[in-house]
Every structure is written in C-alpha cells, then in structure tokens.
Scaffold this motif. Structure first.
Motif, PDB file in Angstrom:
ATOM      1  N   VAL A 121       0.851  -1.183   0.000  1.00  0.00           N
ATOM      2  CA  VAL A 121       0.000   0.000   0.000  1.00  0.00           C
ATOM      3  C   VAL A 121       0.887   1.233   0.000  1.00  0.00           C
ATOM      4  CG1 VAL A 121      -1.636   1.335   1.393  1.00  0.00           C
ATOM      5  CG2 VAL A 121      -1.936  -1.130   1.133  1.00  0.00           C
ATOM      6  N   THR A 122       0.583   2.175  -0.868  1.00  0.00           N
ATOM      7  CA  THR A 122       1.328   3.429  -0.950  1.00  0.00           C
ATOM      8  C   THR A 122       0.419   4.563  -0.516  1.00  0.00           C
ATOM      9  OG1 THR A 122       2.550   2.562  -2.839  1.00  0.00           O
ATOM     10  CG2 THR A 122       2.649   4.934  -2.487  1.00  0.00           C
ATOM     11  N   ARG A 123       0.895   5.341   0.429  1.00  0.00           N
ATOM     12  CA  ARG A 123       0.110   6.484   0.907  1.00  0.00           C
ATOM     13  C   ARG A 123       0.724   7.774   0.371  1.00  0.00           C
ATOM     14  NH1 ARG A 123      -3.396   4.801   4.772  1.00  0.00           N
ATOM     15  NH2 ARG A 123      -2.995   2.745   5.621  1.00  0.00           N
ATOM     16  N   SER A 124      -0.152   8.683  -0.034  1.00  0.00           N
ATOM     17  CA  SER A 124       0.297   9.965  -0.577  1.00  0.00           C
ATOM     18  C   SER A 124      -0.256  11.104   0.267  1.00  0.00           C
ATOM     19  CB  SER A 124      -0.199  10.132  -2.015  1.00  0.00           C
ATOM     20  OG  SER A 124       0.281   9.097  -2.829  1.00  0.00           O
ATOM     21  N   PRO A 125       0.607  12.043   0.669  1.00  0.00           N
ATOM     22  CA  PRO A 125       0.104  13.194   1.429  1.00  0.00           C
ATOM     23  C   PRO A 125      -0.641  14.153   0.509  1.00  0.00           C
ATOM     24  CG  PRO A 125       2.456  13.411   1.055  1.00  0.00           C
ATOM     25  CD  PRO A 125       2.051  12.076   0.496  1.00  0.00           C
ATOM     26  N   GLY A 147     -11.134   9.291   4.341  1.00  0.00           N
ATOM     27  CA  GLY A 147     -11.305   7.838   4.366  1.00  0.00           C
ATOM     28  C   GLY A 147     -10.989   7.233   3.021  1.00  0.00           C
ATOM     29  N   THR A 148     -10.673   5.955   3.022  1.00  0.00           N
ATOM     30  CA  THR A 148     -10.352   5.209   1.807  1.00  0.00           C
ATOM     31  C   THR A 148     -11.302   4.035   1.701  1.00  0.00           C
ATOM     32  OG1 THR A 148      -8.032   5.785   2.036  1.00  0.00           O
ATOM     33  CG2 THR A 148      -8.535   3.950   0.583  1.00  0.00           C
ATOM     34  N   PHE A 149     -11.839   3.820   0.514  1.00  0.00           N
ATOM     35  CA  PHE A 149     -12.711   2.671   0.270  1.00  0.00           C
ATOM     36  C   PHE A 149     -11.897   1.622  -0.461  1.00  0.00           C
ATOM     37  CE2 PHE A 149     -15.664   0.347  -2.527  1.00  0.00           C
ATOM     38  CZ  PHE A 149     -16.461  -0.227  -1.555  1.00  0.00           C
ATOM     39  N   VAL A 179      -3.833  15.407   4.821  1.00  0.00           N
ATOM     40  CA  VAL A 179      -4.408  14.066   4.954  1.00  0.00           C
ATOM     41  C   VAL A 179      -3.543  13.105   4.163  1.00  0.00           C
ATOM     42  CG1 VAL A 179      -6.770  14.930   5.259  1.00  0.00           C
ATOM     43  CG2 VAL A 179      -5.971  14.318   2.973  1.00  0.00           C
ATOM     44  N   GLU A 180      -3.683  11.814   4.452  1.00  0.00           N
ATOM     45  CA  GLU A 180      -2.998  10.784   3.678  1.00  0.00           C
ATOM     46  C   GLU A 180      -4.025  10.010   2.888  1.00  0.00           C
ATOM     47  OE1 GLU A 180      -0.616   8.138   5.989  1.00  0.00           O
ATOM     48  OE2 GLU A 180       1.171   9.334   5.654  1.00  0.00           O
ATOM     49  N   CYS A 181      -3.808   9.887   1.585  1.00  0.00           N
ATOM     50  CA  CYS A 181      -4.686   9.101   0.727  1.00  0.00           C
ATOM     51  C   CYS A 181      -3.944   7.843   0.299  1.00  0.00           C
ATOM     52  CB  CYS A 181      -5.103   9.907  -0.493  1.00  0.00           C
ATOM     53  SG  CYS A 181      -6.171  11.307  -0.081  1.00  0.00           S
ATOM     54  N   VAL A 182      -4.672   6.761   0.146  1.00  0.00           N
ATOM     55  CA  VAL A 182      -4.071   5.496  -0.279  1.00  0.00           C
ATOM     56  C   VAL A 182      -4.087   5.448  -1.796  1.00  0.00           C
ATOM     57  CG1 VAL A 182      -4.166   2.990  -0.121  1.00  0.00           C
ATOM     58  CG2 VAL A 182      -4.842   4.382   1.831  1.00  0.00           C
ATOM     59  N   TYR A 183      -2.900   5.366  -2.382  1.00  0.00           N
ATOM     60  CA  TYR A 183      -2.751   5.388  -3.826  1.00  0.00           C
ATOM     61  C   TYR A 183      -3.439   4.172  -4.457  1.00  0.00           C
ATOM     62  CZ  TYR A 183      -0.579   5.508  -8.407  1.00  0.00           C
ATOM     63  OH  TYR A 183      -0.368   5.547  -9.753  1.00  0.00           O
ATOM     64  N   GLY A 184      -4.162   4.396  -5.543  1.00  0.00           N
ATOM     65  CA  GLY A 184      -4.787   3.306  -6.284  1.00  0.00           C
ATOM     66  C   GLY A 184      -6.177   2.948  -5.814  1.00  0.00           C
ATOM     67  N   PHE A 185      -6.705   3.644  -4.804  1.00  0.00           N
ATOM     68  CA  PHE A 185      -8.039   3.361  -4.296  1.00  0.00           C
ATOM     69  C   PHE A 185      -8.855   4.645  -4.284  1.00  0.00           C
ATOM     70  CE2 PHE A 185      -5.375   0.061  -2.538  1.00  0.00           C
ATOM     71  CZ  PHE A 185      -6.124  -1.067  -2.802  1.00  0.00           C
ATOM     72  N   ARG A 186     -10.151   4.497  -4.081  1.00  0.00           N
ATOM     73  CA  ARG A 186     -11.008   5.674  -4.005  1.00  0.00           C
ATOM     74  C   ARG A 186     -10.892   6.284  -2.620  1.00  0.00           C
ATOM     75  NH1 ARG A 186     -17.230   4.898  -5.157  1.00  0.00           N
ATOM     76  NH2 ARG A 186     -17.065   3.848  -3.180  1.00  0.00           N
ATOM     77  N   ASN A 187     -10.487   7.541  -2.576  1.00  0.00           N
ATOM     78  CA  ASN A 187     -10.338   8.266  -1.326  1.00  0.00           C
ATOM     79  C   ASN A 187     -11.374   9.381  -1.289  1.00  0.00           C
ATOM     80  OD1 ASN A 187      -7.496   7.345  -0.107  1.00  0.00           O
ATOM     81  ND2 ASN A 187      -7.344   7.415  -2.326  1.00  0.00           N
ATOM     82  N   ARG A 188     -11.925   9.628  -0.112  1.00  0.00           N
ATOM     83  CA  ARG A 188     -12.922  10.674   0.035  1.00  0.00           C
ATOM     84  C   ARG A 188     -12.504  11.594   1.178  1.00  0.00           C
ATOM     85  NH1 ARG A 188     -18.406  11.268  -1.326  1.00  0.00           N
ATOM     86  NH2 ARG A 188     -18.308   9.238  -2.286  1.00  0.00           N
TER      87      ARG A 188
END
Length: 194
Positions: A121-125, A147-149, A179-188
């Motif tokens: 899992v890659t997280r992006s700021p 949040g990440t789905f 915030v941190e979003c998870v790369y490759g997934f839907r983030n809200r």
C-alpha cells in the motif's frame, strides 16, 4: 456403468492450486497472507466461512479449488488486496486481459506454481484548504474527514474487509490540514463546519 461415471466423479473433486506470494517491487516472499475462497454457484452464493489458508514463511500457499467459478482473495495488512479467478470452463476472450489473473479449472496441474505479486500500500500526502465558498476566507477549525474505500470482490462476512479507520482532523488558522490518501483506491475527503 461404473466406468461411465468415473469422469463425472473426477470432476467433482477439488484440485490444489499452489501460489507463490511475493512483494511486487522486491521479489521477497510475503508470509501470513490470508487467502479467502469464494465459490460462486447456485448453492454457494456467499463467501466460505472456513478459516482462510495462510501463506508460509516462504510465501507459498495451497488452496483447494472446486470445479466451480471461484474467486480467491488475498489480504495482508500493508499490501493491496489481490485476487485470482478460477473459471469452471474456458475464459471468454473479452475477460483474458486485466490486472487480475484468470485460470481455467481443467488447466490447473498439481506441481505448477502460480506466481502472485503483491503490491504494498502506498500512501500519498494531500494538503487540504477549507474556505468559504462565497468569500474565499479560510475556515478555521473546520472538521476534515478522510477515508479510503477498499473495493473487494467478495465483501461481506469476512473480518477485516472493507474500510480502514476514518481520519478526523481540524483545519488550522489558515483553513488548512494534511491528509494521507491510499494510492490506487477511491479516497474521500469531507470538510464540515456548523
């Protein structure tokens, strides 16, 4: 009569599917991956309640696959969910491409090993600025929810599937937060203020 029924009986027995789970970037074996089996037929519409198979220290795992359309989903914290589909019959040409491996039950041979790369899992700021829509003024202390789905092919009864923790933050005096979003997934990301 017995000879005629042998092919039918042979088709009813599951076959072993041997997998080798490795980190996509480094090639290192990934241990303790939970492999959940979900066979789809009229009699098995829900994911199996059996305990998942787990990969060993070398990243090896064996799953017994029935002669049914089956989805095997692999989960391990720190890695993106991955899955393999096993079809009862030949895979249609329109479904042969894609990121998810697709196998045919009759082509599974004991001793063959399917390599399965797992991506960490890659997280992006991401910097968020909350402002008044009319004036553009920063909104101090606005609540920011991130949040990440994680989409999973067979969600439902398995523990630990679905949503990671929701992050609750507050905007600073400039109306900003990170915030941190998870790369490759839907983030809200949602901002709110009374």
């Amino acid at each position: 009569m017995l000879v005629a029924s042998l092919p039918f009986l042979a088709a009813c027995f599951p076959r072993p599917l041997d997998l080798q789970l490795r980190a996509a970037r480094t090639g290192e074996p990934v241990a303790d991956v939970a492999l959940h089996k979900h066979a789809v037929s009229l009699l098995t519409l829900l994911p199996s309640r059996q305990a998942p198979v787990r990969s060993d220290a070398t990243g090896a795992a064996r799953v017994w696959v029935p002669q049914l359309n089956t989805n095997i989903t692999m989960l391990r914290p720190g890695y993106e969910p991955a899955s393999i589909e096993v079809f009862k019959r030949q895979v249609p040409a329109t479904m042969r491409s894609g990121a998810q491996p697709r196998l045919v039950f009759d082509e599974i041979k004991e001793g063959d090993v399917v390599a399965m790369p797992l991506r960490p899992v890659t997280r992006s700021p991401v910097r968020v600025r909350v402002e008044d829509a009319d004036s553009g003024a920063p909104l101090v202390d606005a609540e920011v929810l991130a949040g990440t789905f994680l989409y999973l092919p067979a969600p439902g009864v398995e523990e630990g599937w679905g949503f990671p923790d929701l992050h609750q933050l507050s905007a600073d005096t400039a109306g900003e937060t990170g915030v941190e979003c998870v790369y490759g997934f839907r983030n809200r990301v949602t901002a709110r203020l009374p």
